[in-house]
Design a protein around this motif. Sequence first.
Motif, PDB file in Angstrom:
ATOM      1  N   ASN A 109       3.599  -6.906  48.648  1.00 38.61           N
ATOM      2  CA  ASN A 109       4.197  -5.520  48.703  1.00 38.61           C
ATOM      3  C   ASN A 109       5.650  -5.681  49.235  1.00 38.61           C
ATOM      4  O   ASN A 109       6.625  -4.790  48.796  1.00 38.61           O
ATOM      5  N   SER A 110       6.216  -6.770  50.008  1.00 36.06           N
ATOM      6  CA  SER A 110       7.171  -6.694  50.584  1.00 36.06           C
ATOM      7  C   SER A 110       8.207  -7.384  49.549  1.00 36.06           C
ATOM      8  O   SER A 110       9.455  -7.321  49.711  1.00 36.06           O
ATOM      9  N   TRP A 111       7.799  -7.875  48.550  1.00 37.28           N
ATOM     10  CA  TRP A 111       8.750  -8.592  47.534  1.00 37.28           C
ATOM     11  C   TRP A 111       9.117  -7.743  46.426  1.00 37.28           C
ATOM     12  O   TRP A 111       9.869  -8.216  45.533  1.00 37.28           O
ATOM     13  N   PHE A 112       8.654  -6.615  46.081  1.00 42.08           N
ATOM     14  CA  PHE A 112       8.794  -5.681  44.957  1.00 42.08           C
ATOM     15  C   PHE A 112       8.936  -4.480  45.590  1.00 42.08           C
ATOM     16  O   PHE A 112       8.057  -3.872  46.498  1.00 42.08           O
ATOM     17  N   SER A 113      10.148  -3.683  44.970  1.00 48.76           N
ATOM     18  CA  SER A 113      10.249  -2.382  45.427  1.00 48.76           C
ATOM     19  C   SER A 113       9.687  -1.521  44.320  1.00 48.76           C
ATOM     20  O   SER A 113       9.487  -0.416  44.378  1.00 48.76           O
ATOM     21  N   ARG A 114       9.353  -2.284  42.879  1.00 48.19           N
ATOM     22  CA  ARG A 114       9.102  -1.377  41.861  1.00 48.19           C
ATOM     23  C   ARG A 114       7.778  -2.085  41.200  1.00 48.19           C
ATOM     24  O   ARG A 114       7.798  -3.372  41.208  1.00 48.19           O
ATOM     25  N   ARG A 115       7.023  -1.473  40.578  1.00 47.68           N
ATOM     26  CA  ARG A 115       5.770  -1.744  39.896  1.00 47.68           C
ATOM     27  C   ARG A 115       5.082  -2.809  40.656  1.00 47.68           C
ATOM     28  O   ARG A 115       4.824  -3.815  40.354  1.00 47.68           O
ATOM     29  N   ARG A 116       4.667  -2.440  41.956  1.00 45.81           N
ATOM     30  CA  ARG A 116       3.879  -2.929  42.741  1.00 45.81           C
ATOM     31  C   ARG A 116       2.553  -3.186  42.654  1.00 45.81           C
ATOM     32  O   ARG A 116       1.971  -4.396  42.795  1.00 45.81           O
ATOM     33  N   ALA A 117       1.956  -2.184  41.745  1.00 50.13           N
ATOM     34  CA  ALA A 117       0.331  -2.392  41.054  1.00 50.13           C
ATOM     35  C   ALA A 117       0.451  -3.528  40.360  1.00 50.13           C
ATOM     36  O   ALA A 117      -0.576  -4.268  40.096  1.00 50.13           O
ATOM     37  N   THR A 118       1.439  -3.563  39.263  1.00 49.38           N
ATOM     38  CA  THR A 118       1.436  -4.645  38.478  1.00 49.38           C
ATOM     39  C   THR A 118       1.522  -6.088  39.092  1.00 49.38           C
ATOM     40  O   THR A 118       0.863  -6.943  38.871  1.00 49.38           O
ATOM     41  N   ALA A 119       2.345  -5.868  40.071  1.00 48.28           N
ATOM     42  CA  ALA A 119       2.386  -7.530  40.999  1.00 48.28           C
ATOM     43  C   ALA A 119       1.036  -7.711  41.574  1.00 48.28           C
ATOM     44  O   ALA A 119       0.696  -8.887  41.536  1.00 48.28           O
ATOM     45  N   LEU A 120       0.591  -6.722  42.130  1.00 47.06           N
ATOM     46  CA  LEU A 120      -0.711  -6.888  42.846  1.00 47.06           C
ATOM     47  C   LEU A 120      -1.644  -7.285  41.669  1.00 47.06           C
ATOM     48  O   LEU A 120      -2.526  -8.293  42.112  1.00 47.06           O
ATOM     49  N   ALA A 121      -1.844  -6.798  40.505  1.00 48.02           N
ATOM     50  CA  ALA A 121      -2.400  -7.320  39.705  1.00 48.02           C
ATOM     51  C   ALA A 121      -2.744  -8.462  39.151  1.00 48.02           C
ATOM     52  O   ALA A 121      -3.364  -9.263  38.883  1.00 48.02           O
ATOM     53  N   VAL A 122      -1.336  -8.958  39.079  1.00 48.30           N
ATOM     54  CA  VAL A 122      -1.248 -10.340  38.562  1.00 48.30           C
ATOM     55  C   VAL A 122      -1.708 -11.397  39.786  1.00 48.30           C
ATOM     56  O   VAL A 122      -2.312 -12.324  39.507  1.00 48.30           O
ATOM     57  N   VAL A 123      -1.455 -10.578  40.984  1.00 49.07           N
ATOM     58  CA  VAL A 123      -2.048 -11.929  42.069  1.00 49.07           C
ATOM     59  C   VAL A 123      -3.291 -11.979  42.108  1.00 49.07           C
ATOM     60  O   VAL A 123      -3.894 -13.040  41.992  1.00 49.07           O
ATOM     61  N   VAL A 124      -4.095 -10.955  42.055  1.00 46.49           N
ATOM     62  CA  VAL A 124      -5.506 -10.764  41.713  1.00 46.49           C
ATOM     63  C   VAL A 124      -6.146 -11.513  40.882  1.00 46.49           C
ATOM     64  O   VAL A 124      -7.189 -12.218  40.921  1.00 46.49           O
ATOM     65  N   ALA A 125      -5.429 -11.448  39.422  1.00 49.32           N
ATOM     66  CA  ALA A 125      -5.769 -12.093  38.352  1.00 49.32           C
ATOM     67  C   ALA A 125      -5.755 -13.684  38.377  1.00 49.32           C
ATOM     68  O   ALA A 125      -6.387 -14.407  37.810  1.00 49.32           O
ATOM     69  N   ALA A 126      -5.064 -14.156  39.564  1.00 41.89           N
ATOM     70  CA  ALA A 126      -5.121 -15.555  39.550  1.00 41.89           C
ATOM     71  C   ALA A 126      -6.315 -16.203  40.294  1.00 41.89           C
ATOM     72  O   ALA A 126      -6.772 -17.256  39.843  1.00 41.89           O
ATOM     73  N   PHE A 127      -7.193 -15.254  40.845  1.00 42.68           N
ATOM     74  CA  PHE A 127      -8.290 -15.720  41.312  1.00 42.68           C
ATOM     75  C   PHE A 127      -9.397 -15.810  39.937  1.00 42.68           C
ATOM     76  O   PHE A 127     -10.279 -16.745  40.153  1.00 42.68           O
ATOM     77  N   SER A 128      -9.204 -14.991  39.142  1.00 45.65           N
ATOM     78  CA  SER A 128      -9.989 -15.293  37.822  1.00 45.65           C
ATOM     79  C   SER A 128      -9.790 -16.596  36.946  1.00 45.65           C
ATOM     80  O   SER A 128     -10.435 -17.523  36.585  1.00 45.65           O
ATOM     81  N   VAL A 129      -8.375 -16.880  37.128  1.00 41.49           N
ATOM     82  CA  VAL A 129      -8.022 -18.206  36.532  1.00 41.49           C
ATOM     83  C   VAL A 129      -8.837 -19.334  37.287  1.00 41.49           C
ATOM     84  O   VAL A 129      -9.012 -20.417  36.907  1.00 41.49           O
ATOM     85  N   ALA A 130      -8.577 -19.218  38.812  1.00 38.52           N
ATOM     86  CA  ALA A 130      -9.094 -20.232  39.754  1.00 38.52           C
ATOM     87  C   ALA A 130     -10.466 -20.504  39.299  1.00 38.52           C
ATOM     88  O   ALA A 130     -11.155 -21.469  39.281  1.00 38.52           O
ATOM     89  N   GLY A 131     -11.333 -19.334  38.919  1.00 41.88           N
ATOM     90  CA  GLY A 131     -12.726 -19.198  38.716  1.00 41.88           C
ATOM     91  C   GLY A 131     -13.055 -20.191  37.464  1.00 41.88           C
ATOM     92  O   GLY A 131     -14.358 -20.554  37.431  1.00 41.88           O
ATOM     93  N   GLY A 132     -12.202 -20.182  36.432  1.00 36.27           N
ATOM     94  CA  GLY A 132     -12.544 -21.096  35.414  1.00 36.27           C
ATOM     95  C   GLY A 132     -12.049 -22.353  35.472  1.00 36.27           C
ATOM     96  O   GLY A 132     -12.619 -23.292  34.770  1.00 36.27           O
ATOM     97  N   THR A 133     -10.888 -22.612  36.353  1.00 34.87           N
ATOM     98  CA  THR A 133     -10.413 -23.951  36.153  1.00 34.87           C
ATOM     99  C   THR A 133     -10.895 -24.906  37.570  1.00 34.87           C
ATOM    100  O   THR A 133     -11.024 -26.250  37.310  1.00 34.87           O
ATOM    101  N   TRP A 134     -10.979 -24.189  38.800  1.00 37.50           N
ATOM    102  CA  TRP A 134     -11.343 -25.153  40.067  1.00 37.50           C
ATOM    103  C   TRP A 134     -12.568 -25.709  39.817  1.00 37.50           C
ATOM    104  O   TRP A 134     -12.729 -27.064  40.221  1.00 37.50           O
TER     105      TRP A 134
END
Length: 241
Positions: A109-134
Motif C-alpha cells: 500500500n505504501s508503494w502506490f498512491s493510485r490504483r491500489r486495489a489493482t496493485a493488490l490484485a496483481v500481488v495476490v494473483a502471484a500466488f495462483s501462478v505459484a500454485g501452477g508452477t512450484w
Amino acid sequence: FYCVMGAPLVGPPAAFALLADTMGVETRAVQRRLPSTTMVSWLVTTPAHGILVDAFGASAVVRLGVTVCAACAAAYPFAPTLWAVQVLHGLMGASLACTGVFAIAVVANSWFSRRRATALAVVVAAFSVAGGTWPLTVAAAAGLAGGSWRAGMGAVAAAMVLVALPLSWHVARRSREGPEAASAAPPSPVNRLGRRGSDDNLDGMLRPWRRGRGLLATLCTRRAAAAGALHGAAGFVLLGG
C-alpha cells in the motif's frame, strides 16, 4: 508473493511421495501430517500476527516472517527425520501468518498512491501462478537429482534465500513502520468517499478493498484453482512414483 507464500506452501507437497519413501512411512501419513501442521500453526499464530503489526508495523513483521521462513526452507533439505520436517512445517506456518495477504497488502500500500486495489490484485494473483508452477519445479528438480526430495526442496530453499529474503528487506524498507510514523505523517487528502486518514494502518489498507469488493471473491477463486493445481500435480507425482 510468488516466492514468499507460494514456494513454502505449495512446493513441498510435490516431494511428499519421495520423502515418504526415504523416511520409510506411508505417503498418506505424510500428506495428513505435514499440511495439517502448517495450516494449524498458521491459524493459531494469525491473531498474534495482527498484534505484532499494530505494535511494530507491517514492514518489520514481514521481514521477520520471511527471515524465519527462509531459515526453515534452508534447513528443510537436511532434515533427518519426519518429526524434524514436521517441526519445520510448523515454523513455516507461523511465518506465513507474518507474510499473509494483509501484511503484504499494508506494505504494498505504501508503494502506490493510485490504483491500489489493482496493485493488490496483481500481488495476490502471484500466488495462483505459484500454485501452477512450484509443484512442477520441485518435481523437476527432484527428478533431475535421481528422485531426491532433498534436491526438490533445495529449489524452494534457493528461492527463499536468494530471492525472497533480499527482496523482502528491500521492499519492506520503503514502508513506514509503527504507529508513530503514521501519527506523525501529515494528513492525507480527502478521498472519494470524503474521508481523511492515514493509509499506513489497517484501515488505509482496507479502503481499496472496500472499493473493489470483488477482489475477495477473486482471491477465493484463485485459491481454489491453486489448490486444484496442487492436488493435480501431487497426484501426477504419486502416479509417476
